[in-house]
Design a protein around this motif. Structure first.
Motif, PDB file in Angstrom:
ATOM      1  N   LEU A 110       0.690  -1.302  -0.028  1.00  0.00           N
ATOM      2  CA  LEU A 110      -0.092  -0.009   0.017  1.00  0.00           C
ATOM      3  C   LEU A 110       0.967   1.393  -0.089  1.00  0.00           C
ATOM      4  O   LEU A 110       0.644   2.117  -0.664  1.00  0.00           O
ATOM      5  CB  LEU A 110      -0.973   0.097   1.219  1.00  0.00           C
ATOM      6  N   MET A 111       1.914   1.255   0.879  1.00  0.00           N
ATOM      7  CA  MET A 111       2.698   2.412   0.821  1.00  0.00           C
ATOM      8  C   MET A 111       3.853   2.587  -0.456  1.00  0.00           C
ATOM      9  O   MET A 111       3.935   3.704  -1.029  1.00  0.00           O
ATOM     10  CB  MET A 111       3.804   2.313   1.953  1.00  0.00           C
ATOM     11  N   GLU A 112       3.936   1.539  -0.968  1.00  0.00           N
ATOM     12  CA  GLU A 112       4.457   1.608  -2.363  1.00  0.00           C
ATOM     13  C   GLU A 112       3.649   2.309  -3.537  1.00  0.00           C
ATOM     14  O   GLU A 112       4.020   3.068  -4.219  1.00  0.00           O
ATOM     15  CB  GLU A 112       4.839   0.102  -3.083  1.00  0.00           C
ATOM     16  N   GLN A 113       2.121   2.075  -3.283  1.00  0.00           N
ATOM     17  CA  GLN A 113       1.338   2.670  -4.058  1.00  0.00           C
ATOM     18  C   GLN A 113       1.179   4.211  -3.807  1.00  0.00           C
ATOM     19  O   GLN A 113       1.176   5.105  -4.550  1.00  0.00           O
ATOM     20  CB  GLN A 113       0.170   2.040  -4.335  1.00  0.00           C
ATOM     21  N   ILE A 114       0.971   4.494  -2.552  1.00  0.00           N
ATOM     22  CA  ILE A 114       0.661   5.800  -1.982  1.00  0.00           C
ATOM     23  C   ILE A 114       2.152   6.686  -2.526  1.00  0.00           C
ATOM     24  O   ILE A 114       1.873   7.775  -2.917  1.00  0.00           O
ATOM     25  CB  ILE A 114       0.465   5.922  -0.563  1.00  0.00           C
ATOM     26  N   GLU A 115       3.353   6.331  -2.423  1.00  0.00           N
ATOM     27  CA  GLU A 115       4.505   6.998  -2.763  1.00  0.00           C
ATOM     28  C   GLU A 115       4.715   6.856  -4.077  1.00  0.00           C
ATOM     29  O   GLU A 115       5.802   7.253  -4.468  1.00  0.00           O
ATOM     30  CB  GLU A 115       5.607   6.172  -1.744  1.00  0.00           C
ATOM     31  N   ASN A 116       4.088   6.136  -4.882  1.00  0.00           N
ATOM     32  CA  ASN A 116       4.268   6.058  -6.252  1.00  0.00           C
ATOM     33  C   ASN A 116       5.517   5.525  -6.603  1.00  0.00           C
ATOM     34  O   ASN A 116       6.113   6.082  -7.663  1.00  0.00           O
ATOM     35  CB  ASN A 116       4.065   7.537  -7.173  1.00  0.00           C
ATOM     36  N   LYS A 117       5.734   4.483  -5.924  1.00  0.00           N
ATOM     37  CA  LYS A 117       7.083   3.807  -6.311  1.00  0.00           C
ATOM     38  C   LYS A 117       6.667   2.678  -7.287  1.00  0.00           C
ATOM     39  O   LYS A 117       6.671   1.468  -7.151  1.00  0.00           O
ATOM     40  CB  LYS A 117       7.636   3.031  -5.150  1.00  0.00           C
ATOM     41  N   VAL A 118       6.193   3.054  -8.320  1.00  0.00           N
ATOM     42  CA  VAL A 118       5.861   2.235  -9.441  1.00  0.00           C
ATOM     43  C   VAL A 118       6.939   1.549 -10.311  1.00  0.00           C
ATOM     44  O   VAL A 118       7.912   2.304 -10.576  1.00  0.00           O
ATOM     45  CB  VAL A 118       5.299   2.874 -10.605  1.00  0.00           C
ATOM     46  N   PRO A 119       7.117   0.213 -10.190  1.00  0.00           N
ATOM     47  CA  PRO A 119       8.455  -0.330 -10.963  1.00  0.00           C
ATOM     48  C   PRO A 119       8.343   0.045 -12.260  1.00  0.00           C
ATOM     49  O   PRO A 119       7.651   0.191 -13.032  1.00  0.00           O
ATOM     50  CB  PRO A 119       8.223  -1.785 -10.652  1.00  0.00           C
ATOM     51  N   THR A 120       9.589  -0.163 -12.843  1.00  0.00           N
ATOM     52  CA  THR A 120       9.847  -0.182 -14.303  1.00  0.00           C
ATOM     53  C   THR A 120      10.060  -1.351 -14.844  1.00  0.00           C
ATOM     54  O   THR A 120      10.469  -2.195 -14.528  1.00  0.00           O
ATOM     55  CB  THR A 120      10.818   0.915 -14.597  1.00  0.00           C
ATOM     56  N   LYS A 121       9.780  -1.294 -16.508  1.00  0.00           N
ATOM     57  CA  LYS A 121      10.117  -2.287 -17.304  1.00  0.00           C
ATOM     58  C   LYS A 121      11.253  -2.188 -18.086  1.00  0.00           C
ATOM     59  O   LYS A 121      11.490  -1.075 -18.564  1.00  0.00           O
ATOM     60  CB  LYS A 121       8.827  -2.759 -17.906  1.00  0.00           C
ATOM     61  N   THR A 122      12.278  -3.157 -18.211  1.00  0.00           N
ATOM     62  CA  THR A 122      13.429  -2.935 -18.880  1.00  0.00           C
ATOM     63  C   THR A 122      13.275  -3.818 -20.147  1.00  0.00           C
ATOM     64  O   THR A 122      13.054  -5.101 -19.803  1.00  0.00           O
ATOM     65  CB  THR A 122      14.684  -3.309 -18.207  1.00  0.00           C
ATOM     66  N   LYS A 123      13.490  -3.245 -21.363  1.00  0.00           N
ATOM     67  CA  LYS A 123      13.335  -3.892 -22.515  1.00  0.00           C
ATOM     68  C   LYS A 123      14.808  -3.984 -23.459  1.00  0.00           C
ATOM     69  O   LYS A 123      15.105  -2.878 -23.479  1.00  0.00           O
ATOM     70  CB  LYS A 123      12.163  -3.527 -23.792  1.00  0.00           C
ATOM     71  N   HIS A 124      15.202  -5.228 -23.968  1.00  0.00           N
ATOM     72  CA  HIS A 124      16.240  -5.200 -24.790  1.00  0.00           C
ATOM     73  C   HIS A 124      15.864  -5.204 -26.214  1.00  0.00           C
ATOM     74  O   HIS A 124      15.392  -6.152 -26.615  1.00  0.00           O
ATOM     75  CB  HIS A 124      17.108  -6.286 -24.451  1.00  0.00           C
ATOM     76  N   ILE A 125      16.211  -4.174 -26.880  1.00  0.00           N
ATOM     77  CA  ILE A 125      15.898  -4.249 -28.373  1.00  0.00           C
ATOM     78  C   ILE A 125      17.100  -4.252 -29.258  1.00  0.00           C
ATOM     79  O   ILE A 125      18.184  -3.720 -28.942  1.00  0.00           O
ATOM     80  CB  ILE A 125      14.953  -3.218 -28.686  1.00  0.00           C
ATOM     81  N   HIS A 126      17.112  -4.452 -30.707  1.00  0.00           N
ATOM     82  CA  HIS A 126      18.013  -4.663 -31.467  1.00  0.00           C
ATOM     83  C   HIS A 126      17.997  -3.611 -32.485  1.00  0.00           C
ATOM     84  O   HIS A 126      16.755  -3.751 -33.097  1.00  0.00           O
ATOM     85  CB  HIS A 126      18.241  -6.001 -31.979  1.00  0.00           C
ATOM     86  N   VAL A 127      18.730  -2.603 -32.869  1.00  0.00           N
ATOM     87  CA  VAL A 127      18.541  -1.686 -33.854  1.00  0.00           C
ATOM     88  C   VAL A 127      19.740  -1.833 -34.853  1.00  0.00           C
ATOM     89  O   VAL A 127      21.106  -1.635 -34.616  1.00  0.00           O
ATOM     90  CB  VAL A 127      18.751  -0.274 -33.464  1.00  0.00           C
TER      91      VAL A 127
END
Length: 370
Positions: free
Chosen positions: A304-321
């Motif tokens: 709940l505290m994680e949501q209240i404090e906006n500690k939203v996890p991020t997604k890391t993607k590996h792409i090839h250019v």
């Protein structure tokens, strides 16, 4: 009698309005002696904060709601204890509602807590074979306890598969040759326990395993009935280790075996699988695998505290250019998040499976456990 105002408390205690406000909302900011003085003044004057006015002003209360399916299971009581202590650590109150095994009442309390502008809500859903979140969009942060789910949301659950595996490994260690599992796997938690048992025994074809798919999980009388049937078998067809998928079933099984003249654990060892102290009143202290409900409640508040404090996890993607690889980090929206926290259970071996019942492990401080 005239209604007491916050200014009356401040004047009587000889402090500022801001200091009284901190005593009510951020007590950790005050010195103990100042907080004691203000609380004594509040009690003497009979001051009551106007929570309704605060809600009308658009502010969320510094409170969390917790909806439990019942208050007759030690696991739910442990969840409440852990949630309460962690909430107080962060300066929040905890209000608890008992749904009394009624899904309509459970939804009512959820809507009530959200409507009173709680800062967040936790709910331990009632056991169901096809559970999914009742609401897709929540007006306040919410965490579901004791449940696994692939849908977006925040979840904390005991590792039920590990519960089954741990108790099966104990049976192997105690030299079991014929294991009987008792309980109807009608819910996800019980199904996972059976899966863990089978996985632990997958490499032991020399051990016979049978599953009696019967008996309500919360009815000791069903355990007694099945235990009586086991006791009536010839000795060479009787299991030497019985696992109840819940402690209530296991306690009923022990009562039946003892009443029929079968010694526990000398002739048949018996273990439960859900750490419910309210089922431990039998003549033979019960071995079980206890899911730490206290930790589930504590982690629920942390999410709940994680949501209240906006500690939203991020997604890391590996792409090839072309021939080069690049790493792109994208912020996950609330609708995408599926946070699953698993809490590992622990073995609590007692007299019902021990060869030597004179060990200290048969005694446990239930107050400390809860």
């Amino acid at each position: 009698m005239a209604k007491v105002k916050i200014s009356d408390v401040a004047r009587e205690a000889g402090v500022s309005l801001g200091t009284v406000s901190n005593a009510l909302n951020h007590p950790e900011k005050l010195r103990p002696e100042t907080l004691k003085l203000i609380n004594e003044t509040i009690n003497r004057l009979g001051y009551l904060p106007n929570q309704s006015a605060r809600q009308l002003a658009g502010g969320a209360t510094k409170s969390f709601g917790l909806v439990l399916p019942r208050l007759d299971h030690g696991f739910s009581l442990q969840i409440a204890s852990g949630a309460h202590n962690e909430a107080r650590k962060h300066g929040y109150d905890l209000l608890i509602a008992n749904a009394d095994n009624d899904d309509i009442l459970q939804d009512h309390y959820l809507r009530y807590f959200m409507g009173t502008q709680m800062s967040g809500v936790m709910v331990q859903p009632m056991a169901s074979p096809d559970w999914h979140p009742a609401m897709t969009k929540m007006p306040v942060p919410i965490v579901h306890l004791d449940i696994h789910c692939s849908e977006p949301g925040y979840y904390v659950a005991a590792d039920n598969e590990a519960q089954g595996r741990i108790i099966a490994e104990l049976a192997i260690a105690r030299g079991a040759r014929h294991i009987t599992v008792v309980g109807r796997a009608a819910f996800m938690q019980l199904t996972l326990r059976v899966l863990g048992i089978h996985k632990a025994l997958a490499l032991r074809p020399d051990i016979k395993i049978e599953v009696i798919d019967a008996g309500e999980w919360n009815t000791a009388a069903d355990g007694y009935s099945i235990g009586a049937q086991i006791a009536e078998r010839p000795a060479d067809e009787r299991p030497d280790f019985v696992i109840g998928l819940t402690d209530v079933l296991a306690s009923g099984i022990i009562s039946a075996l003892v009443d029929k003249g079968i010694s526990v654990p000398e002739q048949v060892r018996v273990a439960g699988c859900d750490g419910n102290p309210l089922a431990w009143s039998g003549s033979v202290p019960l071995t079980t695998v206890a899911p730490p409900g206290y930790e589930i409640g504590r982690k629920g508040v942390q999410l709940l505290m994680e949501q209240i404090e906006n500690k939203v996890p991020t997604k890391t993607k590996h792409i090839h250019v072309g021939s080069a690889a690049r790493t792109v980090t994208a912020v996950t929206t609330a609708e995408d998040i599926n946070r699953q926290e698993l809490v590992r259970p622990f073995l609590l071996e007692r007299a019902s499976t021990q060869a030597n019942t004179q060990t200290d492990a048969t005694a446990i401080n239930l107050g400390a456990y809860l």
